[in-house]
Design a protein around this motif. Structure first.
Motif, PDB file in Angstrom:
ATOM      1  N   PRO A 144      49.252  20.413 -10.318  1.00 48.96           N
ATOM      2  CA  PRO A 144      49.486  21.816 -10.655  1.00 48.96           C
ATOM      3  C   PRO A 144      48.486  22.807 -10.092  1.00 48.96           C
ATOM      4  CG  PRO A 144      48.451  20.732 -12.487  1.00 48.96           C
ATOM      5  CD  PRO A 144      48.691  19.668 -11.461  1.00 48.96           C
ATOM      6  N   GLY A 145      47.491  22.390  -9.294  1.00 46.51           N
ATOM      7  CA  GLY A 145      46.548  23.352  -8.759  1.00 46.51           C
ATOM      8  C   GLY A 145      45.494  22.677  -7.909  1.00 46.51           C
ATOM      9  N   GLY A 146      44.782  23.470  -7.120  1.00 48.06           N
ATOM     10  CA  GLY A 146      43.717  22.952  -6.290  1.00 48.06           C
ATOM     11  C   GLY A 146      44.230  22.343  -4.999  1.00 48.06           C
ATOM     12  N   ARG A 147      43.356  21.602  -4.325  1.00 45.39           N
ATOM     13  CA  ARG A 147      43.704  20.934  -3.077  1.00 45.39           C
ATOM     14  C   ARG A 147      43.148  19.519  -3.094  1.00 45.39           C
ATOM     15  NH1 ARG A 147      45.790  24.214   0.760  1.00 45.39           N
ATOM     16  NH2 ARG A 147      45.520  22.639   2.378  1.00 45.39           N
ATOM     17  N   LEU A 148      43.854  18.634  -2.419  1.00 42.35           N
ATOM     18  CA  LEU A 148      43.364  17.282  -2.198  1.00 42.35           C
ATOM     19  C   LEU A 148      42.822  17.167  -0.783  1.00 42.35           C
ATOM     20  CD1 LEU A 148      45.859  14.702  -3.749  1.00 42.35           C
ATOM     21  CD2 LEU A 148      43.816  15.716  -4.733  1.00 42.35           C
ATOM     22  N   ARG A 149      41.786  16.357  -0.629  1.00 46.82           N
ATOM     23  CA  ARG A 149      41.209  16.119   0.692  1.00 46.82           C
ATOM     24  C   ARG A 149      40.938  14.633   0.854  1.00 46.82           C
ATOM     25  NH1 ARG A 149      36.660  18.471   0.163  1.00 46.82           N
ATOM     26  NH2 ARG A 149      35.241  16.692   0.329  1.00 46.82           N
ATOM     27  N   LEU A 150      41.198  14.119   2.046  1.00 48.74           N
ATOM     28  CA  LEU A 150      40.934  12.723   2.358  1.00 48.74           C
ATOM     29  C   LEU A 150      39.822  12.658   3.388  1.00 48.74           C
ATOM     30  CD1 LEU A 150      42.104   9.802   1.794  1.00 48.74           C
ATOM     31  CD2 LEU A 150      43.273  10.045   3.989  1.00 48.74           C
TER      32      LEU A 150
END
Length: 683
Positions: A144-150
């Motif tokens: 529901p919010g923010g960002r994911l990073r790999l």
């Protein structure tokens, strides 16, 4: 957005049938499993973990789209403490609709936003990683919010097979560490105390745990280099009021000077500085001793979070017996940041409900050998846990006392606090462990989640009854200390779906989105309004017990059983809400633990010759304990840390700005202080 969706679709592998089985391993033992069956775009997952008498049981169904992202996702089952889970996601064109513990939500998706399952199994981490591998910059917006990073962490060879290590950031306070195989399938989720690993490879868990420790240590060693400011000069904090835990008051404005890790002076505010000093503008704020968490389970991740929250000392109440000494060594050497740690020896009995920490003994003789093992390695205290045979406790306490150690712990199943005090306990940990003896039948099994759910019965408990007064009389007479961890009980009992948990309500907006969601979710199973009212009544009763214990002169040891550091602040607020005066609460958090541990000649108050160990607050915590969130600077052994620098690395919004720091002219770069500083450099 649409271009990215097309790229994801074109790059996605052809759906295949597969059956993935993962084993969840803790402290060398299998405690759960993940079973995922994929039939083209349909995935059915069964996830079950039972460790320390609790854990989730979940069934998931996922329908994948052409882009490899979930189009539909259902999760049904029980959460860690038995609460019902019914989570739903439907992604239709450019819209995502989901229902979780926070209620129903709708948001634009446009084919690129990656929904994060609130109650998802570890299998989902492989799903997230495959999506991120195909995304530009290996990052995606999250729902529901923010960002994911790999972030790639390099190759890793396990059992002669090559894998690739990655960190997934954006879900929680710390990144998830995973290994993918050559086909981008999840091989393992790494943890310093175990792993979730592909079935048949359980024997590789020691190597996986070692890899997790190495990768995590590298991350936190790098953060230490960024955030630890070691100044090779005296440092003068001007215009600051010192909190005295003995009198409970803030003094008049002074200058506090420290050098080489020790306080060298508390001087008038207009005292002339010596040549070559660094200067910090205290701006009329409060300087108080560092906080102490008397019930910690420290990890590499939590160690730095503790410092950001002003917690400079902890008592570790049970950990991996190989990991913790190494962490203590790393902190002492300045390799990673963290509080000073006093370690307890964790001692558990063997049962189907055993906690997988420390030493698990299956006989009285083995338990006594464990006590000797801890004593020989310098542990000052043994902690007994739920599955210990109560009949063995007198022998355990006698041996511990003979070897100069004290004994604390849970109240083992099928006994009560009165019996354990008679058997030689010096301290009782967790207020629910104390209170359950007043409401349970002796045959009821507290190795299960009953040790939480039975707290509902205390809501109507009369504290004037003989059975309650008898326990408190015995504690007072024998000088038995108590570590309540009230904040954890509030967290467990106070959670309601869709509402901010009272344990974090003051600062929930500062937390990363994954943790915010969990803290707006019920933890204890709540069947209806009566259950909710009973848990609320139980928490009110906890506060009454705390006030009663304090009034009877029983030593309270503020601890949390949590790893965020911030929970220490709420533990103290609960004591104040119970009716303990705020200055006394601050004494309990600073000087009192050091006196109990025998460290008060060096720590616990701000005085010339003591260790430079304190926190700087813009306001006055003696008026409002919420001021403890707003820590501008932490000093531990003379090294400076600014929480406003540290918190963003964990996805936490800072609470206060750093103070103005001015270095002396022509000062050389300080070890571990980051980039070289120009003359008169200011932070």
């Amino acid at each position: 957005m649409l271009i990215l969706a097309a790229l994801l679709a074109s790059a996605a592998p052809v759906p295949v049938a597969s059956h993935e089985r993962l084993s969840v391993i803790a402290n060398g033992e299998k405690v759960g499993s993940v079973d995922a069956v994929r039939d083209h775009d349909h995935v059915a997952i069964h996830y079950d973990v039972k460790n320390n008498g609790r854990g989730p049981t979940m069934d998931e169904t996922i329908e994948l789209g052409a882009d490899g992202l979930p189009q539909r996702w259902t999760l049904d089952g029980k959460a860690t403490f038995g609460g019902d889970v019914h989570e739903r996601l439907v992604r239709d064109g450019g819209t995502a609709r989901w229902t979780d513990a926070m209620g129903a939500r709708t948001a634009p998706a446009r084919g690129t936003a990656l929904y994060i399952g609130q109650s998802a199994s570890p299998w989902a981490l492989g799903l997230y990683a495959r999506a991120l591998l195909k995304a530009p910059g290996a990052t995606l917006p999250a729902l529901p919010g923010g960002r994911l990073r790999l972030d790639p962490l390099g190759p890793a060879t396990i059992g002669g097979v090559d894998y690739r290590a990655f960190a997934i950031s954006g879900i929680d306070l710390s990144p998830d560490l995973i290994l993918l195989d050559k086909d981008d399938a999840l091989f393992a989720v790494l943890d310093t105390g175990g792993a979730t690993v592909r079935e048949g490879h359980e024997g590789e868990v020691p190597a996986l745990a070692a890899l997790a420790t190495r990768l995590t240590a590298q991350r936190y060693a790098a953060l230490q280099q960024r955030f630890a400011h070691r100044i090779d000069a005296p440092v003068r904090i001007r215009n600051v009021r010192v909190f005295d835990p003995v009198t409970g008051t803030r003094g008049d404005p002074v200058s506090v000077v420290f050098a080489d890790g020790r306080i060298t002076g508390i001087q008038p505010p207009d005292a002339v500085a010596s040549p070559g000093e660094a200067s910090i503008d205290g701006a009329g704020g409060t300087l108080m001793p560092g906080l102490h968490d008397m019930h910690a389970h420290v990890s590499l991740e939590s160690a730095l979070l503790y410092l950001a929250a002003g917690v400079t000392s902890v008592r570790d109440m049970g950990n991996d017996n190989a990991f913790l000494p190494d962490l203590v060594r790393r902190i002492a050497a300045g390799e990673v940041a963290g509080p000073r740690i006093t370690a307890n020896g964790f001692l558990e009995g063997r049962s189907p409900y055993s906690a997988r920490l420390g030493i698990v003994a299956d006989s009285e003789a083995a338990a006594l050998d464990a006590v000797r093992w801890y004593a020989a390695r310098g542990y000052g205290q043994v902690k007994i846990y739920n599955s210990m045979n109560p009949a063995w406790v007198p022998a355990i306490t006698r041996e511990a006392h003979r070897l100069g150690m004290t004994v604390t712990g849970h109240i083992p199943a099928f006994t009560n606090a009165d019996a354990m005090i008679a058997a030689g306990y010096d301290e009782v940990t967790h207020v629910n462990q104390l209170m359950l003896g007043w409401v349970l039948d002796p045959k009821e099994d507290t190795r299960t989640p009953l040790r939480l759910t039975a707290m509902k019965r205390t809501a109507t408990l009369d504290l004037a009854t003989p059975r309650v007064q008898r326990t408190i009389d015995r504690m007072a007479a024998a000088h038995i200390a108590h570590d309540p961890t009230a904040v954890t009980l509030e967290l467990l009992m106070g959670g309601r779906d869709g509402a901010a948990n009272p344990a974090v309500a003051d600062y929930i907006g500062h937390l990363p989105i994954g943790l915010q969601r969990r803290r707006r979710q019920a933890i204890a199973p709540i069947a209806g309004p009566a259950d909710a009212a009973a848990y609320d009544g139980a928490m009110a009763k906890v506060k009454q017990v705390l006030k009663l214990l304090h009034d009877r002169g029983i030593r309270l040891l503020p601890g949390t059983d949590d790893q965020t550091g911030l929970s220490v602040h709420r533990e103290l607020q609960i004591y104040a809400e119970a009716g303990i005066p705020v200055p006394e609460v601050l004494r309990l958090a600073t000087l009192a633990p050091e006196q109990y541990m025998g460290h008060d000649q060096q720590l616990g108050s701000i005085a010339r010759g003591k260790l430079a160990d304190f926190i700087l607050l813009p306001g006055d915590p003696t008026r409002d304990l919420r001021e403890l969130h707003r820590i501008a600077m932490v000093v531990k052994d003379g090294t400076l840390y600014f929480p406003s620098d540290i918190y963003p690395a964990f996805g936490v919004t800072p609470f206060a700005a750093a103070p103005k720091l001015t270095l002396p002219k022509a000062m050389p770069k300080a070890a571990g202080a980051g980039p070289a500083h120009d003359a008169m450099d200011e932070f």
